[in-house]
Design a protein around this motif. Structure first.
Motif, PDB file in Angstrom:
ATOM      1  N   GLY A   1      41.474  36.762  39.502  1.00 30.14           N
ATOM      2  CA  GLY A   1      42.850  36.426  39.949  1.00 30.14           C
ATOM      3  C   GLY A   1      43.792  37.649  39.880  1.00 30.14           C
ATOM      4  N   VAL A   2      43.184  38.861  39.900  1.00 31.52           N
ATOM      5  CA  VAL A   2      44.327  39.957  39.649  1.00 31.52           C
ATOM      6  C   VAL A   2      44.877  40.117  41.016  1.00 31.52           C
ATOM      7  N   ARG A   3      46.245  40.291  41.049  1.00 30.97           N
ATOM      8  CA  ARG A   3      46.880  40.557  42.091  1.00 30.97           C
ATOM      9  C   ARG A   3      47.749  41.680  42.310  1.00 30.97           C
ATOM     10  N   GLY A   4      47.920  42.305  41.467  1.00 29.62           N
ATOM     11  CA  GLY A   4      48.547  43.709  41.229  1.00 29.62           C
ATOM     12  C   GLY A   4      48.134  44.477  40.051  1.00 29.62           C
ATOM     13  N   VAL A   5      48.732  45.464  39.978  1.00 26.01           N
ATOM     14  CA  VAL A   5      48.555  46.680  38.826  1.00 26.01           C
ATOM     15  C   VAL A   5      49.745  46.854  38.643  1.00 26.01           C
TER      16      VAL A   5
ATOM     17  N   ARG B   1      37.120  40.969  28.116  1.00 25.39           N
ATOM     18  CA  ARG B   1      36.755  39.817  29.217  1.00 25.39           C
ATOM     19  C   ARG B   1      37.216  38.426  28.818  1.00 25.39           C
ATOM     20  N   LYS B   2      38.502  38.467  27.851  1.00 25.21           N
ATOM     21  CA  LYS B   2      38.824  37.154  27.494  1.00 25.21           C
ATOM     22  C   LYS B   2      40.358  37.148  27.791  1.00 25.21           C
ATOM     23  N   TYR B   3      41.123  38.263  27.457  1.00 24.31           N
ATOM     24  CA  TYR B   3      42.712  38.165  27.696  1.00 24.31           C
ATOM     25  C   TYR B   3      43.030  39.078  28.741  1.00 24.31           C
ATOM     26  N   ALA B   4      44.126  38.725  29.345  1.00 21.58           N
ATOM     27  CA  ALA B   4      44.709  39.438  30.596  1.00 21.58           C
ATOM     28  C   ALA B   4      46.125  39.924  30.231  1.00 21.58           C
ATOM     29  N   ILE B   5      46.307  40.904  30.591  1.00 23.54           N
ATOM     30  CA  ILE B   5      47.828  41.327  30.454  1.00 23.54           C
ATOM     31  C   ILE B   5      48.254  42.022  31.840  1.00 23.54           C
TER      32      ILE B   5
END
Length: 103
Positions: A40-44, A51-55
């Motif tokens: 679900g990455v939509r930007g940088v 492989r568990k947490y997203a920032i």
């Protein structure tokens, strides 16, 4: 400009040029893009930890610190072996017998 930067970083200029103009890493990049889409990455910037947490996006240093501490603590809990007693099964002074009281 990129070749100058690569050279300043002590990378081989001709090798860098070959990578920039070639397709050596195309498959790996496409795989990374597909994985990012699944996540679900939509930007940088976008960071995935363990492989568990997203920032997502530019965040304060404290957000990264807390996230890294969380991952570290979880990994420490997941270690396969935890000693239950000190000594007892160690070889000392050439004697490798096991202290029966430790069992």
């Amino acid at each position: 400009m990129l070749l100058d930067i690569a050279e300043a970083a002590r990378l081989d200029r001709s090798e860098t040029e070959a990578v920039l103009h070639g397709s050596r890493y195309t498959e790996q990049v496409r795989n990374d893009e597909a994985e990012a889409a699944r996540l679900g990455v939509r930007g940088v910037p976008f960071f995935v930890l363990n492989r568990k947490y997203a920032i997502s996006g530019a965040q304060p240093v404290d957000v990264f610190r807390r996230a890294l501490e969380t991952v570290w603590e979880e990994e420490q809990q997941a270690l396969p072996l935890r000693p239950l007693a000190d000594g007892g099964g160690a070889c000392t002074d050439g004697n490798c017998s096991i202290d029966e009281s430790v069992r």
